[in-house]
Every structure is written in C-alpha cells, then in structure tokens.
Design an enzyme around this catalytic site. Structure first.
Site, PDB file in Angstrom:
ATOM      1  N   ARG A 221      86.887  75.691  76.490  1.00 50.94           N
ATOM      2  CA  ARG A 221      86.047  75.866  75.432  1.00 50.94           C
ATOM      3  C   ARG A 221      85.777  74.627  74.522  1.00 50.94           C
ATOM      4  O   ARG A 221      85.692  74.995  73.151  1.00 50.94           O
ATOM      5  CB  ARG A 221      85.825  77.156  74.741  1.00 50.94           C
ATOM      6  CG  ARG A 221      85.303  78.214  75.848  1.00 50.94           C
ATOM      7  CD  ARG A 221      83.855  78.028  75.988  1.00 50.94           C
ATOM      8  NE  ARG A 221      83.308  79.243  77.222  1.00 50.94           N
ATOM      9  CZ  ARG A 221      82.976  80.426  76.472  1.00 50.94           C
ATOM     10  NH1 ARG A 221      82.549  80.531  75.254  1.00 50.94           N
ATOM     11  NH2 ARG A 221      82.704  81.244  77.417  1.00 50.94           N
TER      12      ARG A 221
ATOM     13  N   ARG B 138      80.118  75.102  70.106  1.00 53.35           N
ATOM     14  CA  ARG B 138      79.737  75.428  68.912  1.00 53.35           C
ATOM     15  C   ARG B 138      80.640  74.905  67.523  1.00 53.35           C
ATOM     16  O   ARG B 138      80.271  74.828  66.587  1.00 53.35           O
ATOM     17  CB  ARG B 138      79.195  76.756  68.609  1.00 53.35           C
ATOM     18  CG  ARG B 138      77.857  77.124  69.346  1.00 53.35           C
ATOM     19  CD  ARG B 138      77.449  78.479  69.275  1.00 53.35           C
ATOM     20  NE  ARG B 138      78.559  79.237  70.200  1.00 53.35           N
ATOM     21  CZ  ARG B 138      78.303  80.586  70.738  1.00 53.35           C
ATOM     22  NH1 ARG B 138      77.358  81.414  70.160  1.00 53.35           N
ATOM     23  NH2 ARG B 138      79.227  80.934  71.319  1.00 53.35           N
TER      24      ARG B 138
ATOM     25  N   ARG C  97      72.375  70.419  71.599  1.00 56.39           N
ATOM     26  CA  ARG C  97      71.825  71.474  72.263  1.00 56.39           C
ATOM     27  C   ARG C  97      70.868  72.068  71.576  1.00 56.39           C
ATOM     28  O   ARG C  97      70.088  72.983  72.243  1.00 56.39           O
ATOM     29  CB  ARG C  97      72.986  72.607  72.190  1.00 56.39           C
ATOM     30  CG  ARG C  97      74.003  72.650  73.433  1.00 56.39           C
ATOM     31  CD  ARG C  97      73.311  73.256  74.388  1.00 56.39           C
ATOM     32  NE  ARG C  97      72.601  74.349  74.239  1.00 56.39           N
ATOM     33  CZ  ARG C  97      72.758  75.558  74.107  1.00 56.39           C
ATOM     34  NH1 ARG C  97      74.271  75.718  74.334  1.00 56.39           N
ATOM     35  NH2 ARG C  97      72.027  76.524  73.871  1.00 56.39           N
TER      36      ARG C  97
ATOM     37  N   ASP D  39      78.974  76.610  83.239  1.00 61.20           N
ATOM     38  CA  ASP D  39      79.160  77.813  82.993  1.00 61.20           C
ATOM     39  C   ASP D  39      79.499  78.810  84.209  1.00 61.20           C
ATOM     40  O   ASP D  39      78.793  78.058  85.325  1.00 61.20           O
ATOM     41  CB  ASP D  39      77.922  78.680  82.215  1.00 61.20           C
ATOM     42  CG  ASP D  39      78.605  80.010  81.677  1.00 61.20           C
ATOM     43  OD1 ASP D  39      79.153  80.119  80.596  1.00 61.20           O
ATOM     44  OD2 ASP D  39      78.676  80.988  82.560  1.00 61.20           O
TER      45      ASP D  39
ATOM     46  N   TYR E 284      79.801  90.704  85.801  1.00 62.63           N
ATOM     47  CA  TYR E 284      78.627  90.506  85.193  1.00 62.63           C
ATOM     48  C   TYR E 284      77.599  90.860  86.335  1.00 62.63           C
ATOM     49  O   TYR E 284      76.459  91.570  85.601  1.00 62.63           O
ATOM     50  CB  TYR E 284      78.517  88.816  85.047  1.00 62.63           C
ATOM     51  CG  TYR E 284      79.086  88.536  83.724  1.00 62.63           C
ATOM     52  CD1 TYR E 284      78.921  89.117  82.289  1.00 62.63           C
ATOM     53  CD2 TYR E 284      80.365  87.469  84.024  1.00 62.63           C
ATOM     54  CE1 TYR E 284      79.766  88.456  81.458  1.00 62.63           C
ATOM     55  CE2 TYR E 284      81.061  87.148  82.852  1.00 62.63           C
ATOM     56  CZ  TYR E 284      80.687  87.844  81.509  1.00 62.63           C
ATOM     57  OH  TYR E 284      81.514  87.156  80.499  1.00 62.63           O
TER      58      TYR E 284
HETATM   59  O1  CP3 Z   1      84.455  73.515  77.020  1.00 59.44           O
HETATM   60  C1  CP3 Z   1      84.320  74.220  77.929  1.00 59.44           C
HETATM   61  O2  CP3 Z   1      85.293  74.782  78.230  1.00 59.44           O
HETATM   62  C2  CP3 Z   1      83.306  74.085  78.863  1.00 59.44           C
HETATM   63  C3  CP3 Z   1      82.575  74.779  79.625  1.00 59.44           C
HETATM   64  C4  CP3 Z   1      82.511  76.392  79.642  1.00 59.44           C
HETATM   65  C5  CP3 Z   1      81.536  77.089  79.177  1.00 59.44           C
HETATM   66  N1  CP3 Z   1      81.565  78.187  79.817  1.00 59.44           N
HETATM   67  C6  CP3 Z   1      80.484  76.788  78.338  1.00 59.44           C
HETATM   68  C7  CP3 Z   1      79.336  77.826  77.499  1.00 59.44           C
HETATM   69  C8  CP3 Z   1      83.406  76.909  80.598  1.00 59.44           C
HETATM   70  C9  CP3 Z   1      84.647  76.835  81.212  1.00 59.44           C
HETATM   71  C10 CP3 Z   1      82.707  78.410  80.579  1.00 59.44           C
HETATM   72  C11 CP3 Z   1      83.206  79.321  81.446  1.00 59.44           C
HETATM   73  C12 CP3 Z   1      82.906  80.774  81.191  1.00 59.44           C
HETATM   74  N2  CP3 Z   1      81.681  81.306  80.886  1.00 59.44           N
HETATM   75  C13 CP3 Z   1      83.936  81.913  81.350  1.00 59.44           C
HETATM   76  C14 CP3 Z   1      85.455  81.772  81.521  1.00 59.44           C
HETATM   77  C15 CP3 Z   1      86.313  81.130  80.438  1.00 59.44           C
HETATM   78  C16 CP3 Z   1      86.458  82.420  79.319  1.00 59.44           C
HETATM   79  O3  CP3 Z   1      86.026  81.991  78.187  1.00 59.44           O
HETATM   80  O4  CP3 Z   1      86.902  83.268  79.664  1.00 59.44           O
HETATM   81  C17 CP3 Z   1      83.117  82.984  80.760  1.00 59.44           C
HETATM   82  C18 CP3 Z   1      83.718  84.445  80.885  1.00 59.44           C
HETATM   83  C19 CP3 Z   1      81.724  82.676  80.791  1.00 59.44           C
HETATM   84  C20 CP3 Z   1      80.596  83.537  80.659  1.00 59.44           C
HETATM   85  C21 CP3 Z   1      80.113  83.020  79.188  1.00 59.44           C
HETATM   86  N3  CP3 Z   1      79.136  82.138  78.942  1.00 59.44           N
HETATM   87  C22 CP3 Z   1      80.385  83.771  77.836  1.00 59.44           C
HETATM   88  C23 CP3 Z   1      81.196  85.100  77.716  1.00 59.44           C
HETATM   89  C24 CP3 Z   1      79.419  82.904  76.945  1.00 59.44           C
HETATM   90  C25 CP3 Z   1      79.504  83.052  75.293  1.00 59.44           C
HETATM   91  C26 CP3 Z   1      78.518  83.805  74.907  1.00 59.44           C
HETATM   92  C27 CP3 Z   1      78.374  83.433  73.239  1.00 59.44           C
HETATM   93  O5  CP3 Z   1      77.181  82.832  72.642  1.00 59.44           O
HETATM   94  O6  CP3 Z   1      79.175  83.838  72.600  1.00 59.44           O
HETATM   95  C28 CP3 Z   1      78.794  81.946  77.473  1.00 59.44           C
HETATM   96  C29 CP3 Z   1      78.175  80.907  76.880  1.00 59.44           C
HETATM   97  C30 CP3 Z   1      78.827  79.499  77.004  1.00 59.44           C
HETATM   98  N4  CP3 Z   1      79.351  79.123  77.973  1.00 59.44           N
HETATM   99  C31 CP3 Z   1      78.767  78.872  75.639  1.00 59.44           C
HETATM  100  C32 CP3 Z   1      79.280  77.485  76.022  1.00 59.44           C
HETATM  101  C33 CP3 Z   1      79.585  76.321  75.204  1.00 59.44           C
HETATM  102  C34 CP3 Z   1      78.048  79.008  74.328  1.00 59.44           C
HETATM  103  C35 CP3 Z   1      76.557  78.734  74.519  1.00 59.44           C
HETATM  104  C36 CP3 Z   1      76.122  78.425  73.161  1.00 59.44           C
HETATM  105  O7  CP3 Z   1      76.503  77.297  72.626  1.00 59.44           O
HETATM  106  O8  CP3 Z   1      75.089  78.806  72.799  1.00 59.44           O
END
Ligand code: CP3
Length: 354
Positions: free
Chosen positions: A37, A41, A50, A86, A164
């Site tokens: 990640r 943010r 974004r 994602d 999910y």
């Molecule tokens: O830099 C990176 O790692 C790039 C990309 C990345 C994202 N999601 C972007 C993202 C990766 C590798 C993921 C994988 C992902 N997504 C996982 C596996 C990794 C982990 O953290 O365990 C999981 C479980 C998800 C599902 C998911 N997507 C969640 C739980 C969330 C968080 C929700 C929140 O707002 O707290 C997301 C959203 C997400 N995926 C964001 C990003 C940058 C945040 C979105 C935003 O900026 O509004």
C-alpha cells in the site's frame, strides 16, 4: 508459453534488479525494499490525483492507475512499483456489482451464498482480453515509465475474495465464508474455482503486459485453521498460481495472521513468502526450512513511533532477514493512511545504507 521478447525480464531491464535477485534467493548489492500500500492516502499527491474519482474507476483508467503506481516510486526511491489496482477489480471486470466504499472496503450489491448465486458467476465466463484491456494498457504505460525498476503485479487469493463475496462486505471473522465451506462444500468449491480462475487471469494479464513479479494476497487466510486452509483454500490458491506457472516469473504469497500457515502457503506454488509483523523473520525462515526467500516484516504501528525506536526495529528486521536465502524488506501489512510519507522515505534510505 514464455514471456514476450519485449518483457523487462527478457530484454534485461529488470532481470538482474535487486528485487528479482532477492526473490530468486540471491544477495543483491543493494538491499531491496518496497511497502505494501505504498500508493495511497499517505501521499498528498495521491489524494490530489484521486479527488473526485471512485476507487474502482481510478483502477480502470489506465493513465491514472499508472500515475498512482509511479508516485511512491518517485518519492521514496523504493525498489519496485506495485500495480495500482485492487483485489476486487477482476470481480468488477467479470460483471460483479462491487464498489469500494472509502474507509470501509469492498461492498457488493448482493452477497454470493447459494448454488444459484455461484452458477450465475460461472455464467459470466472467463475474463476476455477485451475486459482486461484497461489492466494491460495501464501495466504497459507503467512499465515503460519504470525502466529498470520492476513492477509487481498482484491479485487476491480465492479465500480472501470469497470472504468478501460471501459476506457481501468486510467482516472481522469471515464467519459466513467459514460456515459455507463446511455447510455446503460443493457450492464452496464451485465458488473458489471461479474465484481462482478470475483472479489468476487478472494476474496473468499483468505479467504478460510487463510485471516482473506476481504477488498473491491472502490477507484473511489467518482466520482459518491449518486444516481448513489445506482443505478449503490451498487447492484454489494453487489453481490461481497455475495461471502464471508457465511464465518465468517469481511468485510471492502473503497473508496476515498466517504464522501457522507459512509452509502450506509456500507449497501452493510460491517462490517467496511474505511474513506479517507477528513472527520474526529468523523464526519464519526456520519454519520454512531455510530454503525460501522472505518478504517483510516491519510492524506498521512503528511507523508512528519516534525515529530511534523505528530505526532499531528496522535494523532488527534486517538482521533477522539475513538468515533467509533472500530478503526483500517490506511492512508486515499495508501503510496506514495517516503515515507521514517522509518516514517511509527515511526507512527506504536506511534499508539501502544499513
Ligand atoms: O500500493 C499498493 O499496495 C497498491 C495497490 C493495492 C490496493 N489494494 C489499492 C487500494 C493493493 C495491493 C490492494 C490489495 C487489497 N485490497 C487487499 C490485499 C492487501 C491488504 O491490504 O491486505 C485487500 C484486502 C483489498 C480490499 C480493500 N480495498 C480494502 C480492505 C480497502 C480499504 C478501504 C479503506 O478505505 O480503508 C480497499 C481500498 C483501497 N485499495 C485503497 C487503495 C489505495 C484505498 C482507497 C482510497 O484511497 O480511497
């Protein structure tokens, strides 16, 4: 099938990069580091780029996805980009009604629970090249800009996706998924087979388009006992990895709370095991028989601690990682959104000079 001749691993751009060398069990001159990640943010430039775009729309807009992938590489001097996408993107591409709610996570229009629900997923068929075009295009743009810095492609493991799909939204204990695997094993198997193929196709598309490594995230596998993991999750993670097993690319497998599952997670077809912050890397190496390169495992909580505390922890992670036949420094889970990005830059510099 082999990688295309213009692939960075084939034309030499990333073949001997620090990341690929460490993933292959070598000791590169520069110790590699990247952060799960790292895009997101914590970066003001991310929040600016974004603004006004929904998460999954950003993932499916190639220029934006590429820019968001590159931002942390420019800023932190890390040794890899991770494709901005994602784990639920392939579900969206397959026609599943899913959105990512800010601060919540993936939310489905309706949960997938019955044999009929799963049959409807299968009716959508495999992902076509046309559906995957935004991914292929974004990876191509990103790899061209990254030059000799490798891009890591990734996908969600079937169990984490199912957690999910069955629940319909994020959950703490993934109870509905864990109930279904025992209550209706046939429906569970059909769901996991579908998830394995969709996520495997998503991963394969990234590798063919230029990703130099492939990571499977089974973030919630730690909610399973070893027996349930082996029976109800591992066969489908192996199936997901088989979508890239004919391609000469290193694979990484990561989950949280998986200290008891590390060997099983390696044995589904991973070259490298990602370790969360709960288990010291020397102990992880011992459990894996000393033959598996490791990735990890700085505790994300310590990113907010005073620098001397964080520095001592990073040095300890490096020392323990030296026991493994290859070590890529990373966090034990994702960057918390409130992290000061200058701290990440400083950690990357410390890893390189230590
Ligand atoms: O830099 C990176 O790692 C790039 C990309 C990345 C994202 N999601 C972007 C993202 C990766 C590798 C993921 C994988 C992902 N997504 C996982 C596996 C990794 C982990 O953290 O365990 C999981 C479980 C998800 C599902 C998911 N997507 C969640 C739980 C969330 C968080 C929700 C929140 O707002 O707290 C997301 C959203 C997400 N995926 C964001 C990003 C940058 C945040 C979105 C935003 O900026 O509004």
């Amino acid at each position: 099938m082999s990688l295309p001749p213009t692939h960075p691993l084939v034309d030499g751009r990333t073949t001997h990069s620090a990341l690929v060398t460490a993933y292959s069990g070598g000791r590169p001159a520069r110790r590699p580091v990247w952060f799960m990640r790292q895009a997101g943010r914590s970066l003001p430039e991310y929040r600016a780029a974004r603004a006004g775009t929904a998460m999954l729309d950003a993932c499916l807009t190639p220029e934006l996805a590429s820019e968001l992938t590159l931002q942390p590489v420019r800023r932190h001097d890390v040794d890899a980009g991770i494709f901005f996408s994602d784990i639920v993107v392939p579900l969206r591409l397959a026609g599943v009604d899913v959105v990512i709610e800010p601060g919540v996570g993936p939310v489905l229009g309706s949960a997938v629970r019955t044999a009929d629900d799963v049959a409807r997923l299968h009716d959508a068929g495999p992902l076509t090249a046309e559906a995957l075009a935004p991914i292929t295009e974004a990876v191509g743009l990103t790899v061209a800009a990254l030059g000799s810095t490798p891009l890591i492609g990734f996908a969600g493991a079937p169990f984490t996706l199912a957690a999910y799909l069955v629940e319909g939204r994020p959950s703490r204990d993934h109870l509905a998924a864990r109930t279904l695997m025992h209550a209706d094993p046939d429906t569970w198997a059909a769901l996991m087979a579908w998830a394995a193929d969709v996520t495997g196709e998503f991963l394969r598309a990234q590798v063919l388009a230029g990703a130099s490594a492939a990571q499977l995230f089974d973030s919630w596998a730690g909610s399973l006992s070893l027996a349930d993991y082996e029976t109800h999750a591992a066969p489908w993670s192996a199936r997901a990895f088989r979508h890239v097993s004919d391609l000469d690319v290193r694979t990484v497998h990561f989950g949280t709370g998986t200290s008891e599952l590390l060997v099983a997670m390696r044995d589904v077809g991973a070259d490298v095991v990602g370790v969360d912050y709960r288990l010291p890397l020397d102990e992880a190496n011992r459990r894996l028989g000393g033959r598996t390169p490791l990735q990890g495992n700085i505790d994300p909580a310590l990113l907010a601690a005073p620098w001397p505390v964080l520095e001592a922890h990073v040095r300890d992670v490096i020392a323990r990682g030296a026991h493994a036949p290859g070590h890529v420094v990373n966090l034990g889970h994702g960057v918390p959104p409130e992290t000061d990005p200058d701290v990440l830059t400083r950690v990357a510099a410390l890893v390189h000079e230590a």
